[in-house]
Each structure stands twice: as structure tokens, then as C-alpha cells.
Design a protein around this motif. Structure first.
Motif, PDB file in Angstrom:
ATOM      1  N   ALA A 151       0.831  -1.237  -0.148  1.00 46.15           N
ATOM      2  CA  ALA A 151      -0.001  -0.107  -0.047  1.00 46.15           C
ATOM      3  C   ALA A 151       0.989   1.243   0.164  1.00 46.15           C
ATOM      4  CB  ALA A 151      -0.971  -0.011   1.327  1.00 46.15           C
ATOM      5  N   SER A 152       1.874   1.303   0.924  1.00 46.27           N
ATOM      6  CA  SER A 152       2.880   2.418   0.685  1.00 46.27           C
ATOM      7  C   SER A 152       3.530   2.740  -0.445  1.00 46.27           C
ATOM      8  CB  SER A 152       3.806   2.242   1.896  1.00 46.27           C
ATOM      9  OG  SER A 152       4.731   1.304   1.420  1.00 46.27           O
ATOM     10  N   ASN A 153       3.720   1.664  -1.387  1.00 49.56           N
ATOM     11  CA  ASN A 153       4.534   1.872  -2.618  1.00 49.56           C
ATOM     12  C   ASN A 153       3.393   2.253  -3.437  1.00 49.56           C
ATOM     13  OD1 ASN A 153       7.386   0.936  -3.177  1.00 49.56           O
ATOM     14  ND2 ASN A 153       6.668  -0.465  -1.315  1.00 49.56           N
ATOM     15  N   LEU A 154       2.064   1.925  -3.285  1.00 50.03           N
ATOM     16  CA  LEU A 154       0.990   2.108  -4.329  1.00 50.03           C
ATOM     17  C   LEU A 154       0.697   3.725  -4.145  1.00 50.03           C
ATOM     18  CD1 LEU A 154      -0.950   1.708  -6.527  1.00 50.03           C
ATOM     19  CD2 LEU A 154      -2.567   1.156  -4.551  1.00 50.03           C
ATOM     20  N   ALA A 155       0.812   4.265  -2.691  1.00 48.77           N
ATOM     21  CA  ALA A 155       0.552   5.420  -2.611  1.00 48.77           C
ATOM     22  C   ALA A 155       1.778   6.523  -3.090  1.00 48.77           C
ATOM     23  CB  ALA A 155       0.494   5.759  -1.101  1.00 48.77           C
ATOM     24  N   ALA A 156       3.028   5.810  -2.785  1.00 51.23           N
ATOM     25  CA  ALA A 156       4.251   6.636  -3.250  1.00 51.23           C
ATOM     26  C   ALA A 156       4.198   6.736  -4.877  1.00 51.23           C
ATOM     27  CB  ALA A 156       5.410   6.006  -2.869  1.00 51.23           C
ATOM     28  N   GLY A 157       3.938   5.527  -5.342  1.00 56.02           N
ATOM     29  CA  GLY A 157       4.169   5.754  -6.910  1.00 56.02           C
ATOM     30  C   GLY A 157       2.908   6.760  -7.394  1.00 56.02           C
ATOM     31  N   ALA A 158       1.722   7.034  -6.856  1.00 55.00           N
ATOM     32  CA  ALA A 158       0.724   7.870  -7.100  1.00 55.00           C
ATOM     33  C   ALA A 158       1.218   9.351  -7.064  1.00 55.00           C
ATOM     34  CB  ALA A 158      -0.555   7.400  -6.259  1.00 55.00           C
ATOM     35  N   ALA A 159       2.015   9.370  -5.972  1.00 56.81           N
ATOM     36  CA  ALA A 159       2.697  10.838  -5.516  1.00 56.81           C
ATOM     37  C   ALA A 159       3.640  11.045  -6.535  1.00 56.81           C
ATOM     38  CB  ALA A 159       3.014  10.894  -4.147  1.00 56.81           C
ATOM     39  N   ASN A 160       4.377  10.156  -6.962  1.00 52.33           N
ATOM     40  CA  ASN A 160       5.539  10.184  -7.807  1.00 52.33           C
ATOM     41  C   ASN A 160       5.048  10.519  -9.431  1.00 52.33           C
ATOM     42  OD1 ASN A 160       8.585   9.749  -8.404  1.00 52.33           O
ATOM     43  ND2 ASN A 160       7.867   8.533  -9.965  1.00 52.33           N
ATOM     44  N   TYR A 161       3.877   9.974  -9.572  1.00 48.61           N
ATOM     45  CA  TYR A 161       3.205  10.177 -10.906  1.00 48.61           C
ATOM     46  C   TYR A 161       2.967  11.685 -11.042  1.00 48.61           C
ATOM     47  CZ  TYR A 161       0.148   9.775 -15.038  1.00 48.61           C
ATOM     48  OH  TYR A 161      -0.733  10.286 -15.994  1.00 48.61           O
ATOM     49  N   VAL A 162       2.310  11.954 -10.013  1.00 44.59           N
ATOM     50  CA  VAL A 162       1.504  13.513  -9.912  1.00 44.59           C
ATOM     51  C   VAL A 162       2.827  14.444 -10.137  1.00 44.59           C
ATOM     52  CG1 VAL A 162       0.408  15.413  -8.521  1.00 44.59           C
ATOM     53  CG2 VAL A 162      -0.588  12.850  -8.950  1.00 44.59           C
ATOM     54  N   ILE A 163       3.844  14.334  -9.174  1.00 46.87           N
ATOM     55  CA  ILE A 163       4.893  15.186  -9.083  1.00 46.87           C
ATOM     56  C   ILE A 163       5.583  15.382 -10.355  1.00 46.87           C
ATOM     57  CG2 ILE A 163       7.240  15.388  -8.279  1.00 46.87           C
ATOM     58  CD1 ILE A 163       6.378  14.285  -5.592  1.00 46.87           C
ATOM     59  N   ASN A 164       5.726  14.116 -11.119  1.00 52.45           N
ATOM     60  CA  ASN A 164       6.414  14.106 -12.479  1.00 52.45           C
ATOM     61  C   ASN A 164       5.525  14.720 -13.400  1.00 52.45           C
ATOM     62  OD1 ASN A 164       9.034  12.280 -13.132  1.00 52.45           O
ATOM     63  ND2 ASN A 164       8.148  11.396 -11.306  1.00 52.45           N
ATOM     64  N   LEU A 165       4.201  14.318 -13.339  1.00 56.01           N
ATOM     65  CA  LEU A 165       3.287  15.024 -14.353  1.00 56.01           C
ATOM     66  C   LEU A 165       3.424  16.747 -14.243  1.00 56.01           C
ATOM     67  CD1 LEU A 165       1.356  14.117 -16.395  1.00 56.01           C
ATOM     68  CD2 LEU A 165      -0.283  14.277 -14.866  1.00 56.01           C
ATOM     69  N   ARG A 166       3.442  17.207 -13.138  1.00 59.16           N
ATOM     70  CA  ARG A 166       3.444  18.659 -12.750  1.00 59.16           C
ATOM     71  C   ARG A 166       4.827  19.265 -12.943  1.00 59.16           C
ATOM     72  NH1 ARG A 166      -0.594  19.753  -7.855  1.00 59.16           N
ATOM     73  NH2 ARG A 166      -2.422  18.828  -8.565  1.00 59.16           N
ATOM     74  N   MET A 167       6.015  18.478 -12.719  1.00 56.31           N
ATOM     75  CA  MET A 167       7.276  19.226 -13.067  1.00 56.31           C
ATOM     76  C   MET A 167       7.841  19.058 -14.117  1.00 56.31           C
ATOM     77  SD  MET A 167       8.854  18.800  -8.949  1.00 56.31           S
ATOM     78  CE  MET A 167      10.312  19.549  -9.542  1.00 56.31           C
ATOM     79  N   VAL A 168       7.582  17.644 -14.774  1.00 58.98           N
ATOM     80  CA  VAL A 168       8.442  17.552 -16.192  1.00 58.98           C
ATOM     81  C   VAL A 168       7.520  17.791 -17.127  1.00 58.98           C
ATOM     82  CG1 VAL A 168       9.807  15.877 -17.602  1.00 58.98           C
ATOM     83  CG2 VAL A 168       9.948  15.617 -14.808  1.00 58.98           C
ATOM     84  N   THR A 169       7.269  19.135 -17.866  1.00 58.95           N
ATOM     85  CA  THR A 169       6.539  19.380 -18.891  1.00 58.95           C
ATOM     86  C   THR A 169       7.192  19.502 -20.145  1.00 58.95           C
ATOM     87  OG1 THR A 169       6.613  21.860 -17.980  1.00 58.95           O
ATOM     88  CG2 THR A 169       4.955  20.432 -17.185  1.00 58.95           C
ATOM     89  N   ALA A 170       8.410  19.715 -20.382  1.00 57.95           N
ATOM     90  CA  ALA A 170       9.158  19.802 -21.458  1.00 57.95           C
ATOM     91  C   ALA A 170       9.326  18.723 -22.306  1.00 57.95           C
ATOM     92  CB  ALA A 170      10.572  20.630 -21.153  1.00 57.95           C
ATOM     93  N   PRO A 171       9.346  18.954 -23.713  1.00 59.89           N
ATOM     94  CA  PRO A 171       9.595  17.682 -24.589  1.00 59.89           C
ATOM     95  C   PRO A 171      11.015  16.852 -24.378  1.00 59.89           C
ATOM     96  CG  PRO A 171       9.027  19.605 -25.933  1.00 59.89           C
ATOM     97  CD  PRO A 171       9.498  20.041 -24.303  1.00 59.89           C
ATOM     98  N   PHE A 172      10.812  15.637 -24.769  1.00 56.34           N
ATOM     99  CA  PHE A 172      11.745  14.799 -24.367  1.00 56.34           C
ATOM    100  C   PHE A 172      12.912  15.292 -25.482  1.00 56.34           C
ATOM    101  CE2 PHE A 172      14.257  10.980 -25.910  1.00 56.34           C
ATOM    102  CZ  PHE A 172      14.608  10.471 -24.508  1.00 56.34           C
TER     103      PHE A 172
END
Length: 269
Positions: A151-172
Motif C-alpha cells: 500500500a505504501s508503494n502504491l501511494a508513493a507511486g501515485a505521488a511520484n506520478y503527480v509530481i512528475n506530471l506537474r514538474m516535467v513538462t518539456a518535450p523529451f
């Protein structure tokens, strides 16, 4: 290699090196080369540690190696935006599947973790450990610990997804993309690692507390009396005495009575 040196190298290579490479290596190395180096250096370190330095193959090291290989393979999936956020969170999803789902549908992998953590060094000790891990209260604690870690890894993965989605916005494959990935790595290595360590500590404490609850109390007279294998051997002796005391009982009834009397002798309600 000492544990302190190993921990220092894990932090420097696994956490600090990717940030440094992305921040200061993009210009001299090139955008794609720096990105690949930042992603693959930690993976290479895990594999070198597994196959060259420690060379210990068990569930824990195999899981670490498999996770590293997965991250290395995903490095060559050149995506950005939501797909990159998912890719960066894949290791958390793997941990959720390994710990959480195995606890729900079968034997929790925390059983293997407990066995390898205590490291029985003889066949007899391994059999004693399996009998202890088969106790209902221990099985329950192992499942709870696995669910907690999952459960902690599921929560951490969700938080990591949101953080990446908001902070990494430039093209690859742009310098800005590399800089944003470096920034998000610096944040997640601090924000997500500490809660994960606390959850692991609590989960392992839950497991070992359940095991020690079924062992006799340390009598305090013999320096070795409180050593785990000594206590486990005393537990086995008590259960064996009960089994041999009444040969008229069926095997299952004798086992039930043996556990009950052993717990009574050790002050366990």
C-alpha cells in the motif's frame, strides 16, 4: 566492503549521480547521452553490486536486480508528459504487485524476507523457522506487513506520478527536459524515501514482534539465552515434550496441544 561504505555509495550513485549528470553533463555530453547516463549509472551499480561485489542471490537481491533491469529497459522508452510520469513510477507499481498482491492471493513475500533476514545456517534451523512462520499469528503479521509495504508503494507511486506530471513538462530530448528530470529526482529522493523507510521499519517490526512473541522470554542468566536461535530451540524442545507426553492423541491434536502448552510455558496468552 563495509556497510557504511556500501550505504554511502548507494546514496551517491543511486540518488546524487543522476541529478549531477543531468544538471552538469547535458551540455558537454549531449542531451540524450546525459539522459541515458543518468538513468543507467544507478542500474549498473545495482548489477555490479549483485554480480561482482556481494554475489548473494536470494529473494531480496533478485528483486533488486529485477527492478534495476526493468528500470534500465524502460530508459529506452523515449516518452514525455503523462507517459514519462508513468514510466518513472513503474518501480513503485512493481513493488505493489510483488508485496501487495502476493499477500492477497498467496504466500506473502515477507516470509522470504524474514527467512533471509534471520538466515538459518543449518537444515534443522530452517525447518524450525518454517514451523515458526507457519504459526497463525506470524502468518497474519507477515500478510499485514506485506500489505502495508504494498500500500505504501502504491501511494508513493501515485505521488511520484503527480509530481512528475506537474514538474516535467518539456518535450523529451531537450536540455529543459533533462533539467526538469533532475529537479524532480532531487525532490522525490527526499520526499518519498523517508516515508518508505519508516513504513519498512514498522512492517519489519510487526513481523519480528509476532515471531518473538512465540519464543520464551530471555531468562537473563545465560549470555546466549536471548539469542534468537537459542530461544527458538527452547520453543521446539517444549513442543516436543508435549508431543511425546501423550501418544494417544492424534497428530493434529498433539500439535494443537503442543502449541498451546508451549505458549503457556512462555507466558503467552
Amino acid at each position: 566492503m563495509s556497510k557504511s561504505l556500501k550505504l554511502t555509495l548507494d546514496i551517491l550513485i543511486g540518488a546524487a549521480a543522476p541529478v549531477v549528470i543531468l544538471k552538469y553533463g547535458t551540455a558537454p555530453l549531449g542531451t540524450l547521452t546525459a539522459y541515458l547516463a543518468a538513468a543507467l549509472v544507478p542500474v549498473a551499480w545495482v548489477l555490479v553490486d549483485l554480480f561482482v561485489i556481494s554475489r548473494r542471490f536470494n529473494f531480496i537481491t533478485t528483486y533488486g536486480g529485477a527492478s534495476a533491469i526493468m528500470r534500465g529497459a524502460l530508459t529506452f522508452w523515449y516518452v514525455d508528459g503523462a507517459l514519462f510520469a508513468f514510466k518513472d513510477s513503474a518501480s513503485f507499481l512493481l513493488a505493489f504487485l510483488v508485496f501487495g498482491l502476493t499477500a492477497l492471493v498467496g504466500t506473502p513475500v515477507t516470509r522470504s524476507v524474514a527467512l533471509q533476514g534471520l538466515d538459518p545456517d543449518t537444515p534443522e534451523r530452517e525447518r524450525q523457522m518454517h514451523r515458526l512462520l507457519d504459526e497463525p499469528s506470524v502468518q497474519k503479521a507477515l500478510k499485514q506487513a506485506a500489505l502495508l509495504i504494498g500500500a505504501s508503494n502504491l501511494a508513493a507511486g501515485a505521488a511520484n506520478y503527480v509530481i512528475n506530471l506537474r514538474m516535467v513538462t518539456a518535450p523529451f530530448n531537450t536540455p529543459v527536459f533533462n533539467d526538469q528530470v533532475a529537479n524532480v529526482n532531487a525532490v522525490t529522493r527526499l520526499v518519498l524515501v523517508l516515508p518508505d523507510m519508516l513504513v519498512l521499519f514498522f512492517a519489519f517490526q510487526l513481523m519480528y514482534k509476532a515471531m518473538y512473541a512465540l519464543l520464551p522470554a530471555d531468562e537473563g542468566t545465560d549470555p546466549a539465552a536471548g539469542e534468537f536461535w537459542t530461544l527458538l530451540s527452547r520453543r521446539e524442545d517444549a513442543m516436543a515434550r508435549v508431543r511425546s507426553a501423550d501418544t494417544t492423541l492424534s497428530a493434529s491434536a498433539a500439535e494443537t496441544m503442543a502449541r498451546k502448552q508451549a505458549r503457556g510455558e512462555f507466558g503467552i496468552s
